[in-house]
Design a protein around this motif. Structure first.
Motif, short mmCIF file in Angstrom:
data_model
loop_
_atom_site.label_atom_id
_atom_site.label_comp_id
_atom_site.label_asym_id
_atom_site.label_seq_id
_atom_site.Cartn_x
_atom_site.Cartn_y
_atom_site.Cartn_z
N TYR A 102 89.32 93.92 32.27
CA TYR A 102 88.06 93.23 31.63
C TYR A 102 87.48 94.20 30.76
CZ TYR A 102 89.27 89.91 35.47
OH TYR A 102 89.67 88.83 36.17
N ALA A 103 87.63 95.43 30.75
CA ALA A 103 86.91 96.13 29.73
C ALA A 103 88.09 96.61 28.64
CB ALA A 103 86.72 97.47 30.50
N LYS A 104 87.39 96.38 27.36
CA LYS A 104 88.20 96.73 26.12
C LYS A 104 87.16 97.46 24.86
CE LYS A 104 91.35 92.71 26.90
NZ LYS A 104 91.91 91.60 26.36
N HIS A 105 87.78 97.50 24.00
CA HIS A 105 87.03 97.84 22.70
C HIS A 105 87.11 96.88 21.61
CE1 HIS A 105 89.01 101.48 24.69
NE2 HIS A 105 87.80 101.87 24.77
N ARG A 106 85.74 97.03 21.12
CA ARG A 106 85.67 96.19 20.03
C ARG A 106 85.81 96.61 18.64
NH1 ARG A 106 82.11 91.22 20.68
NH2 ARG A 106 84.09 90.44 21.67
N ILE A 107 86.71 96.83 17.78
CA ILE A 107 86.82 97.62 16.44
C ILE A 107 86.42 96.74 15.30
CG2 ILE A 107 88.48 98.90 15.36
CD1 ILE A 107 90.27 98.92 17.68
N ILE A 122 83.44 96.56 25.31
CA ILE A 122 83.07 95.24 25.50
C ILE A 122 83.61 95.14 27.13
CG2 ILE A 122 83.08 94.45 23.34
CD1 ILE A 122 85.97 93.08 23.84
N LEU A 123 82.77 94.14 28.01
CA LEU A 123 83.00 93.92 29.26
C LEU A 123 82.79 92.31 29.44
CD1 LEU A 123 83.70 95.09 32.04
CD2 LEU A 123 81.21 95.06 32.40
N TRP A 124 84.00 91.63 29.87
CA TRP A 124 84.03 90.13 29.82
C TRP A 124 83.63 89.79 28.64
CZ3 TRP A 124 81.50 92.30 34.51
CH2 TRP A 124 82.21 92.45 35.60
N ASP A 125 84.14 90.29 27.28
CA ASP A 125 83.87 89.85 26.01
C ASP A 125 82.59 89.77 25.60
OD1 ASP A 125 86.72 89.11 25.87
OD2 ASP A 125 86.43 87.02 26.76
N GLU A 126 81.83 90.56 26.21
CA GLU A 126 80.51 90.75 25.73
C GLU A 126 80.08 92.18 25.68
OE1 GLU A 126 78.07 88.64 25.13
OE2 GLU A 126 79.50 86.99 25.85
N PRO A 127 79.35 92.55 24.44
CA PRO A 127 79.04 94.00 24.00
C PRO A 127 78.43 94.71 25.44
CG PRO A 127 78.43 92.68 22.39
CD PRO A 127 78.65 91.71 23.54
N PHE A 128 78.84 96.01 25.53
CA PHE A 128 78.37 96.86 26.72
C PHE A 128 77.96 98.10 25.99
CE2 PHE A 128 78.81 99.42 30.29
CZ PHE A 128 78.05 98.71 31.29
N GLY A 129 76.83 98.75 26.18
CA GLY A 129 76.56 100.05 25.78
C GLY A 129 76.22 100.16 24.24
N PRO A 130 75.51 101.26 23.75
CA PRO A 130 75.65 101.43 22.23
C PRO A 130 77.29 101.56 21.84
CG PRO A 130 75.02 103.34 23.37
CD PRO A 130 75.11 102.25 24.45
N ALA A 131 77.33 101.13 20.53
CA ALA A 131 78.77 101.58 19.45
C ALA A 131 78.46 103.01 19.19
CB ALA A 131 78.81 100.56 18.59
N GLY A 132 79.75 103.46 19.01
CA GLY A 132 80.04 104.75 18.61
C GLY A 132 79.55 104.55 17.02
N CYS A 133 78.95 105.71 16.60
CA CYS A 133 78.49 105.67 15.18
C CYS A 133 80.01 105.82 14.40
CB CYS A 133 77.98 106.98 14.91
SG CYS A 133 76.21 107.05 15.69
#
Length: 307
Positions: free
Chosen positions: A162-167, A204-215
């Motif tokens: 359920y936890a992935k990365h959004r690139i 992203i957690l459950w297809d929603e952004p989670f926490g600040p993005a890496g610069c």
């Protein structure tokens, strides 16, 4: 604007020229105030641990800043206590958010305020990866970029798939409008060779952004190995050709110029202006003498008297 007021005046909506001139200047002043009053956006909004910093878009002294956060259990952004209208370019958020947010991972953003006007909010990115922001690195390839990600983080261990990365990626200087979700390392292919691309990664957690993005990080995409080899081979062929061809041409021009001219001379043809398809035939004169009888003697003719 002046044409619009003139039209209203001609149609009878405005009966007094003084009123029309007054409205015109009021509209001009309102447009000028709105254009000049819009505060410039902050730049390089970054969070490192519990400290949020940014670079002001202008050195004007009348600018103040408002910092807001959003946690996973909230629907609206909330102002960080103590960072609502501050003139400084940094804000300590660790203690403030810990007392109000249930979760440690929150997204942050900064707005600029001036004379009651607020700018568009700019989200903060994390300079160093942590439990809330993914660590990643880039490796440029021929026409591609490889984004190296790790599944060894607390979010993946807790929530599994359920936890992935959004690139998100794009050309340098342009918005990062191309995004894809990946569980682990991902290769971005079909990129323009020689162009510099920037990449930003967020949990992203459950297809929603989670926490600040890496610069965002930027790298230049390399050209294809095939194109490089072709260019090298073409360069070698041209160099060898010049090395061989130049001495040969110089030798022919210096020592064999007459023969070259003879070889290049076109064949000589005599045109007799004949009809097409006919061949010219030139008679050949023979040296053979005509046949004749040899005369041995000549006697005068006999007269009738002598007979």
């Amino acid at each position: 604007m002046w044409r619009l007021l003139s039209r209203f005046y001609k149609n009878g909506y405005i009966q007094n020229e003084a009123v029309m001139i007054f409205l015109f200047f009021c509209l001009q002043a309102a447009v000028q105030v709105l254009s000049e009053g819009t505060p410039p956006l902050p730049q390089d909004v970054q969070v490192d641990g519990g400290q949020l910093t940014w670079t002001p878009g202008s050195e004007d002294a009348d600018l103040t800043y408002r910092v807001e956060y959003l946690s996973s259990d909230q629907e609206e952004w909330t102002a960080v206590p103590g960072c609502e209208e501050i003139p400084s370019h940094s804000c300590s958020i660790a203690a403030s958010i810990a007392a109000t947010a249930e979760h440690d991972c929150v997204m942050l953003r900064v707005q600029v305020q001036r004379a009651g006007l607020r700018s568009t909010a700019v989200r903060a990115c994390s300079t160093h990866g942590d439990s809330c922001s993914p660590r990643f690195s880039l490796t440029p390839g021929p026409g591609s970029l490889t984004v190296h990600l790790s599944r060894n983080n607390s979010l993946a261990r807790r929530y599994a798939d359920y936890a992935k990365h959004r690139i998100c990626f794009g050309k340098e200087g342009e918005p990062l409008r191309f995004c894809r979700d990946a569980a682990a390392s991902e290769s971005l292919s079909e990129l323009e060779a020689g162009q510099r691309y920037c990449v930003q990664v967020q949990h992203i957690l459950w297809d929603e952004p989670f926490g600040p993005a890496g610069c965002s990080q930027c790298e230049t995409v390399r050209a294809s190995d095939y194109l490089k080899q072709a260019a090298i081979i073409a360069g070698v062929v041209v160099a060898v050709g010049l090395v061989v061809l130049v001495p040969v041409v110089a030798y022919l021009l210096i020592f064999q110029l007459r023969k070259v001219k003879q070889l290049l001379r076109p064949p000589c043809e005599i045109s007799l202006f004949l009809e097409p398809g006919l061949k010219a035939q030139i008679p050949i004169l023979s040296n053979t003498e005509d046949h004749y009888d040899r005369i041995s003697s000549i006697s005068p003719p006999s007269s009738p008297d002598s007979a």
